[in-house]
Design a protein around this motif. Structure first.
Motif, PDB file in Angstrom:
ATOM      1  N   GLU A 345      26.834  38.597  18.753  1.00 24.07           N
ATOM      2  CA  GLU A 345      27.859  38.534  17.658  1.00 24.07           C
ATOM      3  C   GLU A 345      27.950  37.112  17.262  1.00 24.07           C
ATOM      4  O   GLU A 345      28.314  36.656  16.194  1.00 24.07           O
ATOM      5  N   VAL A 346      27.906  36.174  18.371  1.00 23.47           N
ATOM      6  CA  VAL A 346      28.310  34.943  18.120  1.00 23.47           C
ATOM      7  C   VAL A 346      26.899  34.120  17.205  1.00 23.47           C
ATOM      8  O   VAL A 346      27.087  33.404  16.414  1.00 23.47           O
ATOM      9  N   ILE A 347      25.872  34.499  17.828  1.00 23.96           N
ATOM     10  CA  ILE A 347      24.514  34.056  17.460  1.00 23.96           C
ATOM     11  C   ILE A 347      24.488  34.152  15.906  1.00 23.96           C
ATOM     12  O   ILE A 347      24.087  33.573  15.063  1.00 23.96           O
ATOM     13  N   ARG A 348      24.966  35.830  15.633  1.00 27.02           N
ATOM     14  CA  ARG A 348      24.792  36.443  14.253  1.00 27.02           C
ATOM     15  C   ARG A 348      25.854  35.463  13.383  1.00 27.02           C
ATOM     16  O   ARG A 348      25.481  35.048  12.145  1.00 27.02           O
ATOM     17  N   ALA A 349      26.665  35.154  13.760  1.00 28.36           N
ATOM     18  CA  ALA A 349      27.881  34.139  12.990  1.00 28.36           C
ATOM     19  C   ALA A 349      27.336  32.961  12.761  1.00 28.36           C
ATOM     20  O   ALA A 349      27.421  32.347  11.708  1.00 28.36           O
ATOM     21  N   ILE A 350      26.635  32.174  13.991  1.00 33.18           N
ATOM     22  CA  ILE A 350      26.006  31.013  13.590  1.00 33.18           C
ATOM     23  C   ILE A 350      24.964  30.971  12.752  1.00 33.18           C
ATOM     24  O   ILE A 350      24.767  30.005  11.848  1.00 33.18           O
ATOM     25  N   THR A 351      24.229  32.105  12.639  1.00 32.47           N
ATOM     26  CA  THR A 351      22.990  32.287  11.629  1.00 32.47           C
ATOM     27  C   THR A 351      23.553  32.153  10.568  1.00 32.47           C
ATOM     28  O   THR A 351      23.333  31.637   9.582  1.00 32.47           O
ATOM     29  N   GLU A 352      24.630  33.015   9.912  1.00 30.54           N
ATOM     30  CA  GLU A 352      25.232  32.863   8.845  1.00 30.54           C
ATOM     31  C   GLU A 352      25.727  31.680   8.440  1.00 30.54           C
ATOM     32  O   GLU A 352      25.547  31.318   7.136  1.00 30.54           O
ATOM     33  N   ASP A 353      26.331  30.785   9.264  1.00 32.83           N
ATOM     34  CA  ASP A 353      26.840  29.571   8.969  1.00 32.83           C
ATOM     35  C   ASP A 353      25.618  28.517   8.872  1.00 32.83           C
ATOM     36  O   ASP A 353      25.894  27.985   7.587  1.00 32.83           O
ATOM     37  N   VAL A 354      24.639  28.667   9.449  1.00 28.71           N
ATOM     38  CA  VAL A 354      23.464  27.935   8.998  1.00 28.71           C
ATOM     39  C   VAL A 354      22.819  28.483   7.643  1.00 28.71           C
ATOM     40  O   VAL A 354      22.669  27.287   6.733  1.00 28.71           O
ATOM     41  N   LYS A 355      22.705  29.428   7.326  1.00 27.71           N
ATOM     42  CA  LYS A 355      22.144  29.941   6.097  1.00 27.71           C
ATOM     43  C   LYS A 355      23.018  29.397   5.016  1.00 27.71           C
ATOM     44  O   LYS A 355      22.674  28.720   3.883  1.00 27.71           O
ATOM     45  N   ARG A 356      24.355  29.482   5.056  1.00 31.60           N
ATOM     46  CA  ARG A 356      25.585  28.978   4.015  1.00 31.60           C
ATOM     47  C   ARG A 356      25.293  27.554   4.095  1.00 31.60           C
ATOM     48  O   ARG A 356      25.059  26.941   2.837  1.00 31.60           O
ATOM     49  N   ARG A 357      25.244  26.822   5.129  1.00 33.37           N
ATOM     50  CA  ARG A 357      25.039  25.187   4.867  1.00 33.37           C
ATOM     51  C   ARG A 357      23.749  24.884   4.268  1.00 33.37           C
ATOM     52  O   ARG A 357      23.760  23.811   3.694  1.00 33.37           O
TER      53      ARG A 357
END
Ligand code: HCA
Ligand code: CU
Length: 380
Positions: A345-357
């Motif tokens: 779930e942390v990896i998924r959250a980081i991924t969303e963050d990467v996409k947004r940035r």
């Protein structure tokens, strides 16, 4: 089967020298020929000795190296050229004369009858002088020549048993693969002689046409490194290798494949050009995977989206992750490479963050690494 027993006639030192920015010095020619020999090309074709005094001296130098590749030179169809070529000590001579209406009218002004008589005279002369020499006769602009003219020429020469092979040249890059297949097939069938194909790339068919030539029974293909040559060049060595490798890796195992990147880079440097990004095998992006779906599959098994194994050419694949198309499998893979075992779930959250940035701008790898390390700290 031609695919199992084809030969490369590497013409970087002939056709390649006709490329707009190519002028190779003697040491450069020695380096190129040495690398091509190490790679394992069967033949190296060099510019006519009549081109310039240095061209003639360079043929002698390369002949003197005693390479495994056989050294050929390329001349017009006349006795004076043949004598000069013979004198250089080459293993073989490639003779060419135009047979299209355009070339018959505006280049040498000869009729088909005159071409046949001249060819027989020159070829017999070379045979008498050097019975063991490899002799090739080619019709320039074969695909804009009348088929009946071409066959008349090839049949007359085949009957005289003077040549080791015929050349078929798509001089202006007009032929389609089917036309090449039919033409080569017909010449092989009617003359029983080996056929070499030389194809220009004006309409982007040089690799496909070389492949069709092999399918039609050709035994020899002309290439240059990166495809350099007149205008936009001919069949590139690396692209031909890629084409045959993807049919069956065994077809190209006879070559020292890991030398290809060095060979392409050398010619790019010497010509002052860059290797095109979409070049087969050695293009910058040839083994770069981007979209999340691709990255996930390639990380699981490269075979999913790679028909060519980069490691066979001494290269590595790259999975890019700092962009909006990234996926969490690729981010997880990066975390693991950094030795960080983060919950999904942390990896998924980081991924969303990467996409947004990354919607604003692609992220550098070190920026993603920093995000991963930060999260690893926090979840301790
Ligand atoms: C040339 C023409 C040539 C010859 C090919 C061959 C061509 O520059 O002399 O000898 O088979 O494309 O027709 O390169
Ligand atoms: Cu050419």
């Amino acid at each position: 089967m031609p695919f199992e027993d084809f030969h490369v006639i590497e013409s970087t030192l002939r056709e390649g020298e006709q490329f707009s920015t190519a002028t190779f010095s003697t040491p450069q020619k020695i380096e190129i020929a040495g690398l091509l020999d190490d790679f394992g090309v069967e033949f190296i074709e060099m510019t006519s000795p009549l081109a310039s005094p240095q061209s003639e001296a360079d043929i002698r130098q390369i002949v003197g190296l005693g390479l495994k590749s056989k050294i050929l030179t390329h001349i017009r169809c006349n006795k004076q050229d043949a004598l000069r070529a013979l004198d250089t000590g080459v293993d073989g001579i490639d003779i060419v004369i135009g047979t299209s209406q355009q070339l018959m009218e505006h280049s040498h002004g000869k009729s088909i009858r005159q071409i046949i008589d001249l060819a027989l005279e020159v070829l017999s002369f070379v045979r008498e002088q050097a019975p063991g020499i490899i002799l090739r006769f080619s019709t320039e602009d074969s695909f804009r020549s009348r088929e009946s003219d071409l066959l008349r020429v090839y049949l007359a020469i085949a009957e005289a048993k003077l040549v080791n092979r015929f050349g078929v040249a798509d001089t202006v890059g007009v032929a389609t693969p089917l036309q090449v297949y039919n033409m080569v097939h017909q010449i092989v069938r009617l003359t029983g002689t080996d056929v070499e194909f030389h194809g220009h790339n004006d309409s982007g068919c040089a690799v496909a046409n070389a492949t069709a030539a092999l399918e039609g029974g050709a035994t020899h293909i002309d290439t240059t490194v990166l495809g350099i040559g007149e205008r936009n060049g001919i069949t590139p060595l690396g692209a031909l290798v890629a084409r045959l490798y993807t049919l069956n890796r065994d077809y190209v195992q006879k070559y020292n494949l890991t030398l290809l990147p060095e060979i392409d880079q050398l010619i790019a440097d010497l010509c002052g050009i860059t290797i095109p990004f979409n070049n087969c095998i050695t293009g910058k992006s040839a083994f770069v995977h981007k979209a999340g779906i691709h990255a996930k599959a390639v990380l699981a098994n490269p075979d999913t989206y790679e028909i060519i194994r980069p490691e066979d050419f001494g290269l590595t694949r790259e999975v890019t992750i700092g962009h909006r198309l990234t996926g969490w499998n690729a981010i997880r893979d990066r975390a693991r490479k950094l030795g960080l075992d983060l919950p999904d779930e942390v990896i998924r959250a980081i991924t969303e963050d990467v996409k947004r940035r990354a919607d604003a701008r692609p992220l550098e790898l070190h920026e993603i690494d920093a995000m991963l390390h930060e999260n690893a700290e926090q979840s301790k």
